[in-house]
Design a protein around this motif. Structure first.
Motif, PDB file in Angstrom:
ATOM      1  N   TYR A   1     -91.015  18.881  51.809  1.00  0.00           N
ATOM      2  CA  TYR A   1     -91.433  19.098  50.423  1.00  0.00           C
ATOM      3  C   TYR A   1     -92.988  19.175  50.032  1.00  0.00           C
ATOM      4  CZ  TYR A   1     -86.613  18.362  49.709  1.00  0.00           C
ATOM      5  OH  TYR A   1     -85.186  18.339  49.865  1.00  0.00           O
ATOM      6  N   THR A   2     -93.739  18.951  50.971  1.00  0.00           N
ATOM      7  CA  THR A   2     -95.175  19.404  50.807  1.00  0.00           C
ATOM      8  C   THR A   2     -95.216  20.909  50.878  1.00  0.00           C
ATOM      9  OG1 THR A   2     -96.048  17.378  52.094  1.00  0.00           O
ATOM     10  CG2 THR A   2     -97.680  19.229  51.876  1.00  0.00           C
TER      11      THR A   2
ATOM     12  N   VAL B   1     -93.705  22.512  47.578  1.00  0.00           N
ATOM     13  CA  VAL B   1     -94.831  22.252  46.529  1.00  0.00           C
ATOM     14  C   VAL B   1     -95.814  23.380  46.876  1.00  0.00           C
ATOM     15  CG1 VAL B   1     -96.469  20.737  45.407  1.00  0.00           C
ATOM     16  CG2 VAL B   1     -94.300  19.880  45.996  1.00  0.00           C
TER      17      VAL B   1
ATOM     18  N   MET C   1    -100.244  14.581  51.234  1.00  0.00           N
ATOM     19  CA  MET C   1     -99.187  14.654  50.643  1.00  0.00           C
ATOM     20  C   MET C   1     -98.102  14.607  51.874  1.00  0.00           C
ATOM     21  SD  MET C   1     -99.895  18.188  48.280  1.00  0.00           S
ATOM     22  CE  MET C   1     -98.124  18.450  47.814  1.00  0.00           C
TER      23      MET C   1
ATOM     24  N   TYR D   1     -99.398  24.942  51.896  1.00  0.00           N
ATOM     25  CA  TYR D   1     -98.236  25.313  52.642  1.00  0.00           C
ATOM     26  C   TYR D   1     -98.592  25.816  54.464  1.00  0.00           C
ATOM     27  CZ  TYR D   1     -94.131  28.151  54.220  1.00  0.00           C
ATOM     28  OH  TYR D   1     -93.138  28.582  54.931  1.00  0.00           O
TER      29      TYR D   1
ATOM     30  N   LEU E   1     -92.540  12.591  49.648  1.00  0.00           N
ATOM     31  CA  LEU E   1     -92.514  14.196  49.952  1.00  0.00           C
ATOM     32  C   LEU E   1     -92.351  14.545  51.354  1.00  0.00           C
ATOM     33  CD1 LEU E   1     -95.805  15.074  47.873  1.00  0.00           C
ATOM     34  CD2 LEU E   1     -93.810  16.175  47.556  1.00  0.00           C
TER      35      LEU E   1
ATOM     36  N   LEU F   1     -94.655  26.839  46.121  1.00  0.00           N
ATOM     37  CA  LEU F   1     -94.432  27.442  44.836  1.00  0.00           C
ATOM     38  C   LEU F   1     -95.473  27.330  43.839  1.00  0.00           C
ATOM     39  CD1 LEU F   1     -91.020  25.464  44.095  1.00  0.00           C
ATOM     40  CD2 LEU F   1     -91.113  27.603  44.516  1.00  0.00           C
ATOM     41  N   VAL F   2     -96.439  26.329  44.045  1.00  0.00           N
ATOM     42  CA  VAL F   2     -97.641  26.465  43.318  1.00  0.00           C
ATOM     43  C   VAL F   2     -98.420  27.696  43.494  1.00  0.00           C
ATOM     44  CG1 VAL F   2     -99.870  25.363  43.141  1.00  0.00           C
ATOM     45  CG2 VAL F   2     -97.845  23.963  43.245  1.00  0.00           C
TER      46      VAL F   2
ATOM     47  N   CYS G   1    -104.254  26.687  47.491  1.00  0.00           N
ATOM     48  CA  CYS G   1    -102.990  26.303  47.386  1.00  0.00           C
ATOM     49  C   CYS G   1    -101.939  26.837  48.754  1.00  0.00           C
ATOM     50  CB  CYS G   1    -102.147  26.804  46.216  1.00  0.00           C
ATOM     51  SG  CYS G   1    -102.882  26.061  44.804  1.00  0.00           S
TER      52      CYS G   1
ATOM     53  N   ALA H   1     -90.253  28.547  50.162  1.00  0.00           N
ATOM     54  CA  ALA H   1     -90.116  27.585  49.559  1.00  0.00           C
ATOM     55  C   ALA H   1     -88.629  26.855  49.936  1.00  0.00           C
ATOM     56  CB  ALA H   1     -90.484  27.178  48.120  1.00  0.00           C
TER      57      ALA H   1
END
Length: 522
Positions: A406-407, A410, A396, A445, A402, A413-414, A441, A506
């Motif tokens: 922004y990786t 994402v 990503m 991050y 991304l 948030l996921v 997930c 995020a």
């Protein structure tokens, strides 16, 4: 992406104060060096640019592959030590009857806090090589000794000392790997975080192998259980012995296989240009790669401003590295946001993961699952899933739409979504599946943040900045242990707290001032 590093001859900067963003040469990738306009010392800026050119020209070699594996094991050791103390705490407590059950968690985080601060600053003062080799050896020795602990206090002391080595080593793993990486491979810094999950998996396997078979029974579960003593409760000791032996073997492998040379970027910051050029030429010659960097080109840039006026270990020297992290408004803003992110995840991660065994046990009881074997089997599955989050993150963060920032957005948030969904789990299968997904997930991050931090820090102050970022993380880990003492971690409350924290993380990631995609670390 721009042309590959060997297609054109590097441009020589004859004027060190020239703006490198506009004077970017064909060897550079994308828009050039991340901090090209942020350095106060234009000579250092120019020399870092030439070193980046040389690393790009040499490209990715077997040397970097060795670093990926053996530096990556430092990631694994950090998570291994942290998770092992959590895993064995309950069994050791049955034998030692401690006054404070979460004492080992505090000991581990205090050790990691001290280690990250000490070894991070040390790496900027005397170099990466010494700290890189010594810290992991310290970790292995005290991990082995921890298995022989006669009481809870001594066990806590050895856990702390082992964590001092392991936590400090983590700071060096990313810095050393990054400072040898060509720019088109910097995404591998994120990928290297998969070793964090491997360390967790190893911890889970050791627990699965030893605890169900070599542990005493809990009298609260079986009132007729015999007293828990050394003779019938050796499982947690075996976990420490095997873990320490594994770390010791890898620390020896680091010294004998890599034979690490001091990183060129550290040498440049210290004014040791000749050694930096020799190191790069050594790698180029060993792997039959081109390298057109010469000492004359480095000398043409001028002399960097000498920073040191007294002892290397003087408070003034440490202060220089701290000031360097706030040298400009953008660098200072970036440093502050990074440290804030580490503090937040330092609270969210242990609330969920370090105390996960307690939560899994409570959920298992609700679902009628009482087998230690099944509990640790599920724990191994959860940790296995964590390996693949950084793998996806590595892909990503190398996408232009991304990038690193922004990786992280994402991933955070996921993770938040699945945290909220997890509170609705109603069966053992759902419990295991959602825990695996969350761990996957979450590491998207976390793995990216680990990589992003050294990428945007100035090389001369990278160890200090990275060490203090991780130190903030460890302080919150200590706080999480205090919270766990007075809160019920078997409820869903920590899950809601973690979800909210990931929303904040995020938002912070979205406003980071630097995006490393297509640019080179300084």
């Amino acid at each position: 992406m721009a042309s590959t590093p060997t297609e054109k001859k590097p441009h020589v900067l004859d004027e060190p104060s020239r703006d490198l963003e506009t004077a970017n040469d064909d060897v550079s990738v994308g828009r050039g060096d991340i901090l090209s306009q942020e350095h106060i010392d234009p000579v250092l800026n120019a020399k870092m640019h030439l070193v980046n050119n040389a690393i790009d020209e040499i490209g990715f070699t077997g040397y970097q592959w060795k670093l990926f594996v053996l530096n990556g094991f430092g990631y694994a050791v950090d998570s291994l030590i942290l998770l092992i103390q959590s895993i064995i705490a309950g069994k050791a407590a049955l034998e030692f009857h401690p006054g404070w059950a979460n004492g080992l968690t505090v000991a581990a985080y205090v050790g990691m806090l001290a280690g990250a601060s000490f070894w991070g600053i040390t790496a900027d003062i005397i170099g990466r090589k010494f700290a890189f080799n010594v810290s992991l050896m310290i970790c292995s020795i005290f991990a082995i000794v921890a298995g022989s602990s006669p009481n809870w206090i001594v066990l806590g002391l050895f856990v702390c000392l082992s964590s001092f080595g392991g936590g400090g080593n983590l700071v060096l793993d990313t810095a050393v790997f990054l400072e040898y990486l060509p720019s088109n491979k910097q995404w591998m810094l994120t990928l290297m975080a998969c070793w964090w999950g491997i360390g967790q998996l190893i911890a889970g396997f050791f627990a699965w192998a030893f605890l169900p078979n070599f542990s005493c029974e809990d009298p609260s579960v079986n009132p007729d259980a015999p007293p828990c003593v050394y003779a019938n409760n050796k499982g947690w000791r075996y976990v420490w012995f095997t873990s320490g032996a594994l770390v010791f073997a890898m620390s020896i492998a680091r010294i004998t296989i890599i034979r690490l040379k001091e990183t060129p970027k550290f040498l440049i910051g210290e004014g040791r240009d000749e050694e930096a050029v020799e190191t790069l030429l050594f790698i180029a010659n060993k792997y039959n790669r081109p390298c057109s960097l010469t000492l004359e080109r480095m000398a043409a840039c001028g002399e960097i401003t000498r920073r040191r006026e007294g002892s290397k270990w003087s408070p003034a020297e440490v202060g220089i590295h701290l000031k360097g992290l706030f040298a400009t408004r953008r660098i200072g803003w970036s440093t502050s946001l990074i440290w804030g992110s580490w503090v937040l995840i330092g609270l969210a991660y242990p609330l969920y993961n370090v105390f996960l065994p307690q939560y899994l046990a409570s959920r298992g009881a609700q679902f009628g699952q009482k087998s230690d074997y099944i509990t640790w089997r599920n724990y191994a599955l959860v940790n296995f899933s964590g390996i693949w989050g950084p793998v996806l993150a590595g892909w990503m963060c190398s996408r232009p739409w991304l990038g690193r920032k922004y990786t992280m957005v994402v991933g955070a948030l996921v993770t938040c979504v699945f945290f909220f969904a997890y509170t609705q789990v109603r069966s053992e299968t759902q419990n295991t599946a959602f825990t695996c997904i969350i761990n996957f997930c979450l590491n998207i991050y976390y793995g990216t943040l680990y990589a992003y931090t050294p990428e945007v820090l100035p090389s001369a102050h990278r160890g200090t900045g990275n060490g203090l970022a991780v130190s903030g993380n460890r302080i919150m880990g200590i706080l999480s242990a205090v919270i766990a003492t007075y809160a019920d971690t078997g409820t869903a409350v920590p899950i809601y707290i973690c979800a909210a924290l990931y929303v904040v993380m995020a938002g912070i990631a979205a406003v980071f001032p630097f995006e490393p995609y297509g640019r080179r670390s300084s």
